[in-house]
Design a protein around this motif. Structure first.
Motif, PDB file in Angstrom:
ATOM      1  N   UNK A  64       1.008  15.571  13.308  1.00  0.00           N
ATOM      2  CA  UNK A  64       1.017  16.077  11.948  1.00  0.00           C
ATOM      3  C   UNK A  64       1.237  14.922  10.978  1.00  0.00           C
ATOM      4  N   UNK A  65       0.607  14.996   9.831  1.00  0.00           N
ATOM      5  CA  UNK A  65       0.752  13.945   8.835  1.00  0.00           C
ATOM      6  C   UNK A  65       2.171  13.957   8.269  1.00  0.00           C
ATOM      7  N   UNK A  66       2.885  12.843   8.484  1.00  0.00           N
ATOM      8  CA  UNK A  66       4.244  12.741   7.947  1.00  0.00           C
ATOM      9  C   UNK A  66       4.205  12.711   6.426  1.00  0.00           C
ATOM     10  N   UNK A  67       3.200  12.061   5.878  1.00  0.00           N
ATOM     11  CA  UNK A  67       3.069  12.001   4.418  1.00  0.00           C
ATOM     12  C   UNK A  67       2.860  13.392   3.836  1.00  0.00           C
ATOM     13  N   UNK A 122       0.823  -1.202   0.000  1.00  0.00           N
ATOM     14  CA  UNK A 122       0.000   0.000   0.000  1.00  0.00           C
ATOM     15  C   UNK A 122       0.862   1.258   0.000  1.00  0.00           C
ATOM     16  N   UNK A 123       1.925   1.251   0.800  1.00  0.00           N
ATOM     17  CA  UNK A 123       2.832   2.396   0.811  1.00  0.00           C
ATOM     18  C   UNK A 123       3.504   2.607  -0.537  1.00  0.00           C
ATOM     19  N   UNK A 124       3.848   1.497  -1.222  1.00  0.00           N
ATOM     20  CA  UNK A 124       4.441   1.605  -2.547  1.00  0.00           C
ATOM     21  C   UNK A 124       3.477   2.263  -3.525  1.00  0.00           C
ATOM     22  N   UNK A 125       2.214   1.850  -3.496  1.00  0.00           N
ATOM     23  CA  UNK A 125       1.226   2.424  -4.411  1.00  0.00           C
ATOM     24  C   UNK A 125       0.978   3.898  -4.116  1.00  0.00           C
ATOM     25  N   UNK A 126       0.897   4.250  -2.834  1.00  0.00           N
ATOM     26  CA  UNK A 126       0.714   5.658  -2.472  1.00  0.00           C
ATOM     27  C   UNK A 126       1.925   6.485  -2.906  1.00  0.00           C
ATOM     28  N   UNK A 127       3.127   5.946  -2.649  1.00  0.00           N
ATOM     29  CA  UNK A 127       4.338   6.648  -3.054  1.00  0.00           C
ATOM     30  C   UNK A 127       4.414   6.854  -4.559  1.00  0.00           C
ATOM     31  N   UNK A 173       6.823   7.380   4.727  1.00  0.00           N
ATOM     32  CA  UNK A 173       6.045   8.332   5.521  1.00  0.00           C
ATOM     33  C   UNK A 173       4.600   7.859   5.691  1.00  0.00           C
ATOM     34  N   UNK A 174       4.029   7.308   4.624  1.00  0.00           N
ATOM     35  CA  UNK A 174       2.670   6.786   4.718  1.00  0.00           C
ATOM     36  C   UNK A 174       2.606   5.624   5.707  1.00  0.00           C
ATOM     37  N   UNK A 175       3.621   4.786   5.705  1.00  0.00           N
ATOM     38  CA  UNK A 175       3.665   3.687   6.668  1.00  0.00           C
ATOM     39  C   UNK A 175       3.734   4.190   8.099  1.00  0.00           C
ATOM     40  N   UNK A 176       4.478   5.256   8.356  1.00  0.00           N
ATOM     41  CA  UNK A 176       4.546   5.824   9.703  1.00  0.00           C
ATOM     42  C   UNK A 176       3.181   6.363  10.131  1.00  0.00           C
ATOM     43  N   UNK A 177       2.490   7.022   9.211  1.00  0.00           N
ATOM     44  CA  UNK A 177       1.141   7.516   9.543  1.00  0.00           C
ATOM     45  C   UNK A 177       0.193   6.367   9.849  1.00  0.00           C
ATOM     46  N   UNK A 178       0.333   5.267   9.136  1.00  0.00           N
ATOM     47  CA  UNK A 178      -0.526   4.115   9.385  1.00  0.00           C
ATOM     48  C   UNK A 178      -0.257   3.510  10.755  1.00  0.00           C
ATOM     49  N   UNK A 236      12.136   7.873  -8.061  1.00  0.00           N
ATOM     50  CA  UNK A 236      12.250   6.651  -7.260  1.00  0.00           C
ATOM     51  C   UNK A 236      12.528   6.975  -5.803  1.00  0.00           C
ATOM     52  N   UNK A 237      13.367   7.960  -5.545  1.00  0.00           N
ATOM     53  CA  UNK A 237      13.660   8.351  -4.162  1.00  0.00           C
ATOM     54  C   UNK A 237      12.392   8.862  -3.476  1.00  0.00           C
ATOM     55  N   UNK A 238      11.581   9.633  -4.197  1.00  0.00           N
ATOM     56  CA  UNK A 238      10.333  10.135  -3.615  1.00  0.00           C
ATOM     57  C   UNK A 238       9.348   9.014  -3.328  1.00  0.00           C
ATOM     58  N   UNK A 239       9.319   7.993  -4.192  1.00  0.00           N
ATOM     59  CA  UNK A 239       8.462   6.833  -3.912  1.00  0.00           C
ATOM     60  C   UNK A 239       8.846   6.206  -2.572  1.00  0.00           C
ATOM     61  N   UNK A 240      10.154   6.055  -2.340  1.00  0.00           N
ATOM     62  CA  UNK A 240      10.626   5.459  -1.087  1.00  0.00           C
ATOM     63  C   UNK A 240      10.279   6.339   0.109  1.00  0.00           C
ATOM     64  N   UNK A 241      10.545   7.633   0.024  1.00  0.00           N
ATOM     65  CA  UNK A 241      10.302   8.530   1.157  1.00  0.00           C
ATOM     66  C   UNK A 241       8.800   8.679   1.444  1.00  0.00           C
TER      67      UNK A 241
END
Length: 443
Positions: A201-204, A53-58, A187-192, A178-183
């Protein structure tokens, strides 16, 4: 006739080997396979760190600035455009190969630094040192490898500073994607993990704001310095071997230094990051943007000032150099040709514009420096391509120049003139013959 066959100059052509016939195809397949493997590996690494899910969001968030950045660099390079395949390779190298090399090298360096600092603060010190010193050198070297490969193996299509800026910017855009996908995925995983009800605050959102909104140009800005250095080496072939090596190295080191300043400011307290962004990054970005636009206009002015000499020799109609020196007139010429001849006509005009620009820049570089040994052969080749497209492209180009009031009375050529003893027909063999290619005066 030479007595010995070993001294014969003209020989019976040998049957090319299987490798000679297929080596270009095999090299292309090997390169595509290598980049595809790098892409699969980096995809697996990012998915392992972010989750599916984080990969798709990224991916969904990181792709947003890519079309804008690629279009901007293609626009900068639009006067004498680099083939799409070169830019596609540059983007793929930055997105897959360069990021994989940087990720592995940065991880190894971080582990080594942690083991080297035998204290409780080893982790934070290793993070700062790795971000501000190791990562800039590794990442700029990995991205610069694509520019070096194109400089060595696509030399005819890498002909100046604008080509270097465009290739460097597109390579860095792929890397940043690609770097932004990773970051963003991390970040989305941390929010989850924190959950939707947690007061934070939303890390994403913060990561998206910094990397996509505030500084999407950061990586292209750094690597553009390497591209400019290679472009200088390409535009000045008369440079000695030492300078041709030293200038790209200095460009790479400058790119790494700028990258280090940017990364280091993020680890400093208070508002240091904002000060560096406002007082350093923005001015450098503005200066490089101005340089790219100025060079683009300079290329158009070179086309306008150089081609009238060929028009006087009969290769162009008088208004054509003015139509070829305006991007708006070029677009109108393609539109006119499309209306009359369909898509094939528009493509013919685009090819005509490309060859005319190459001819103007080839002659201008030779006029201001030392003509290359194969100058006349390359000039004849370009004139051959132009003549075979002139029937469709010439009238459309002249009409566009006149309709847009771009045409001005031609200036007397500053050098050259109709060639003495020119052939009696065009390179292709049919039609009214121009006077011939221009000749450099004896110096």
């Amino acid at each position: 006739m030479p007595a010995s066959p070993a001294e014969w100059r003209y020989r019976v052509p040998e049957t090319p080997s299987w490798w000679s016939r297929h080596r270009r195809t095999l090299r292309a397949l090997a390169l595509i396979t290598l980049l595809a493997l790098c892409g699969l590996i980096i995809l697996g690494i990012v998915r392992q760190q972010t989750g599916t899910l984080g990969l798709l969001v990224g991916l969904g968030l990181a792709v947003l600035p890519v079309p804008l950045l690629v279009s901007a660099f293609r626009w900068i390079d639009g006067v004498e455009p680099t083939p799409w395949r070169n830019h596609l390779f540059a983007f793929a190298w930055g997105a897959f190969a360069a990021t994989l090399v940087a990720l592995l090298a940065n991880s190894l360096a971080a582990n080594w630094l942690i083991t080297s600092f035998a204290d409780a603060d080893a982790q934070s010190r290793a993070d700062v040192l790795g971000s501000a010193v190791v990562a800039p050198v590794v990442e700029e070297t990995a991205k610069g490898a694509a520019i070096l490969l194109l400089f060595l193996f696509r030399r005819r299509q890498f002909n100046g500073v604008i080509s270097g800026i465009a290739l460097a910017g597109i390579t860095a855009t792929g890397f940043a994607f690609t770097e932004n996908v990773l970051y963003l995925g991390t970040a989305f995983g941390e929010d989850q993990l924190l959950g939707p009800d947690a007061l934070h605050e939303s890390v994403t959102a913060m990561t998206f704001f910094i990397r996509i909104i505030v500084a999407p140009f950061a990586h292209p800005l750094f690597t553009a310095l390497t591209g400019i250095a290679f472009g200088i080496a390409a535009a000045l072939p008369s440079l000695g071997r030492t300078l041709r090596i030293l200038i790209p190295v200095l460009g790479l080191l400058t790119a790494a230094l700028l990258h280090a300043i940017w990364n280091g400011s993020a680890s400093l307290p208070d508002f240091t990051f904002l000060f560096v962004y406002a007082l350093f990054m923005i001015p450098v970005f503005t200066a490089l943007t101005w340089l790219a636009i100025w060079l683009r206009r300079l290329e158009l002015r070179t086309v306008r000032d150089t081609l009238p000499a060929y028009a006087a020799a009969g290769w162009f109609e008088a208004p054509e150099p003015w139509g070829l020196a305006s991007m708006r007139a070029r677009a109108m010429a393609r539109t006119l040709a499309r209306r009359r001849h369909g898509p094939t006509g528009a493509r013919t005009v685009a090819e005509y514009q490309h060859f005319a620009t190459s001819l103007a820049l080839l002659r201008a570089r030779a006029h201001h420096g030392t003509p290359a040994p194969d100058f006349h052969a390359r000039e004849q080749e370009l004139l051959h391509h132009l003549w075979h497209r002139h029937g469709i492209a010439g009238p459309a180009t002249a009409s566009a120049a006149i309709n847009l009031n771009r045409y001005r009375p031609p200036r007397p050529p500053g050098w050259g003139g109709p060639a003495a003893g020119a052939p009696g027909g065009p390179p292709g063999g049919a039609g009214t013959a121009p006077h011939g290619p221009l000749q450099f005066p004896v110096r």
